[in-house]
Design a protein around this motif. Structure first.
Motif, PDB file in Angstrom:
ATOM      1  N   UNK A  35       0.852  -1.180   0.000  1.00 38.57           N
ATOM      2  CA  UNK A  35       0.000   0.000   0.000  1.00 38.57           C
ATOM      3  C   UNK A  35       0.889   1.232   0.000  1.00 38.57           C
ATOM      4  N   UNK A  36       0.477   2.276  -0.756  1.00 32.86           N
ATOM      5  CA  UNK A  36       1.276   3.497  -0.856  1.00 32.86           C
ATOM      6  C   UNK A  36       0.371   4.722  -0.727  1.00 32.86           C
ATOM      7  N   UNK A  37       0.955   5.801  -0.214  1.00 35.11           N
ATOM      8  CA  UNK A  37       0.224   7.054  -0.037  1.00 35.11           C
ATOM      9  C   UNK A  37       1.181   8.209  -0.279  1.00 35.11           C
ATOM     10  N   UNK A  38       0.709   9.246  -1.010  1.00 31.49           N
ATOM     11  CA  UNK A  38       1.564  10.387  -1.296  1.00 31.49           C
ATOM     12  C   UNK A  38       0.737  11.667  -1.422  1.00 31.49           C
ATOM     13  N   UNK A  39       0.686  12.513  -0.377  1.00 30.28           N
ATOM     14  CA  UNK A  39       0.123  13.861  -0.521  1.00 30.28           C
ATOM     15  C   UNK A  39       1.096  14.725  -1.321  1.00 30.28           C
ATOM     16  N   UNK A  40       0.588  15.410  -2.337  1.00 30.85           N
ATOM     17  CA  UNK A  40       1.452  16.086  -3.304  1.00 30.85           C
ATOM     18  C   UNK A  40       1.069  17.558  -3.395  1.00 30.85           C
ATOM     19  N   UNK A  41       2.090  18.419  -3.395  1.00 28.11           N
ATOM     20  CA  UNK A  41       1.850  19.856  -3.340  1.00 28.11           C
ATOM     21  C   UNK A  41       2.429  20.548  -4.577  1.00 28.11           C
ATOM     22  N   UNK A  42       1.603  21.363  -5.225  1.00 26.74           N
ATOM     23  CA  UNK A  42       2.077  22.157  -6.346  1.00 26.74           C
ATOM     24  C   UNK A  42       3.015  23.250  -5.885  1.00 26.74           C
TER      25      UNK A  42
END
Length: 295
Positions: A254-261
């Motif tokens: 399982x993977x999770x990635x909050x990503x910010x511009x």
């Protein structure tokens, strides 16, 4: 998710569930960046990777791709993708498919491990999976309604030079991306850089779910580098993405990635998820199932 991806999942999921054994998952922790890790020969990995995005002054969306990754040889991994998306207040559609191959010319571990990546994509302009960011890809590209965007087909060739290193417990990887629409526009360029490491290094002899060595934490940064008419950072978008990967006993990751511009051309926020399942020695497992079914 794309309709074809759902149909494939319906076919593959019962097979995966029936398999008695699976190797530890081989999925990389990154979503965009590639390292020199290849699929084990004969193994099949099935994965689903949704991404949810906000958009300034417009409707948010959720896109997803399903991937089937197979280890052909120790130096050759091939992968098939099916893409789809749903946009709030619009529609849910399939957006196409991709076929990639990765080739590792040097099999032994070196200070820098190169991998050559080649992909053919048959998608539409409605695709929002953002598997890479190249050229002048910006947030406003996703403003067009699905009914219009899906009419514009994009048949593309994408290449990557992947350079990957192991620095003690750290994985550090750099990708240079070049993409060409076969209809005639110039080459578009992009980059992705990632660094990650497991939270624990001492592996236990018994299966363990919450052991630190089952978790990988890291960060990746990626964006566009212009095109053949103007290489550089002008009118490009860029993203910073912390990530966490959790390898479960039995071959599930399982993977999770909050990503910010990082600038006004980028989406303010993306949230990526990933779930994958590793099937070891696919041919042997299929023969075993067929044999069991014949009794």
């Amino acid at each position: 998710m794309a309709l074809r991806a759902y149909r494939l999942l319906v076919l593959v999921a019962p097979l995966a569930a029936a398999l008695p054994r699976a190797a530890d998952a081989q999925e990389r922790s990154y979503f965009v960046t590639y390292n020199h890790q290849m699929e084990q020969p004969g193994n099949l990995e099935v994965a689903i990777n949704p991404v949810a995005a906000t958009r300034r002054g417009g409707a948010g969306f959720a896109a997803s791709w399903m991937e089937l990754e197979y280890g052909v040889k120790a130096w050759w991994t091939t992968e098939l993708y099916f893409d789809g998306q749903t946009t709030r207040g619009d529609s849910t559609i399939s957006t196409g498919w991709r076929w990639e191959s990765r080739f590792r010319p040097l099999m032994l571990e070196h200070r820098i491990n190169p991998v050559i990546y080649v992909e053919y994509a048959d998608i539409t302009a409605a695709d929002k999976t953002m598997l890479e960011v190249v050229g002048h890809d910006v947030e406003s590209d996703h403003a067009q309604r699905n009914g219009l965007a899906r009419r514009l087909r994009q048949r593309e060739i994408e290449t990557k030079l992947i350079l990957s290193s192991r620095l003690q417990a750290w994985d550090v990887s750099e990708n240079f991306i070049a993409e060409k629409n076969l209809a005639g526009p110039p080459w578009e360029f992009g980059y992705a850089v990632g660094a990650s490491r497991p939270l624990g290094l001492a592996a236990r002899p018994d299966p363990c779910t919450l052991c630190p060595e089952n978790f990988v934490a890291g960060v990746e940064i990626y964006g566009g580098l212009g095109d053949g008419r103007g290489f550089g950072l002008r009118e490009t978008s860029h993203y910073l993405a912390p990530l966490l990967s959790w390898g479960l006993p039995g071959g599930t990751t399982l993977r999770l990635s909050p990503t910010f511009g990082l600038n006004r051309n980028s989406h303010r926020f993306l949230l990526r998820f990933g779930a994958s399942y590793e099937i070891s020695d696919l041919r042997r497992q299929v023969r075993r199932l067929w044999g069991a079914g014949g009794r």
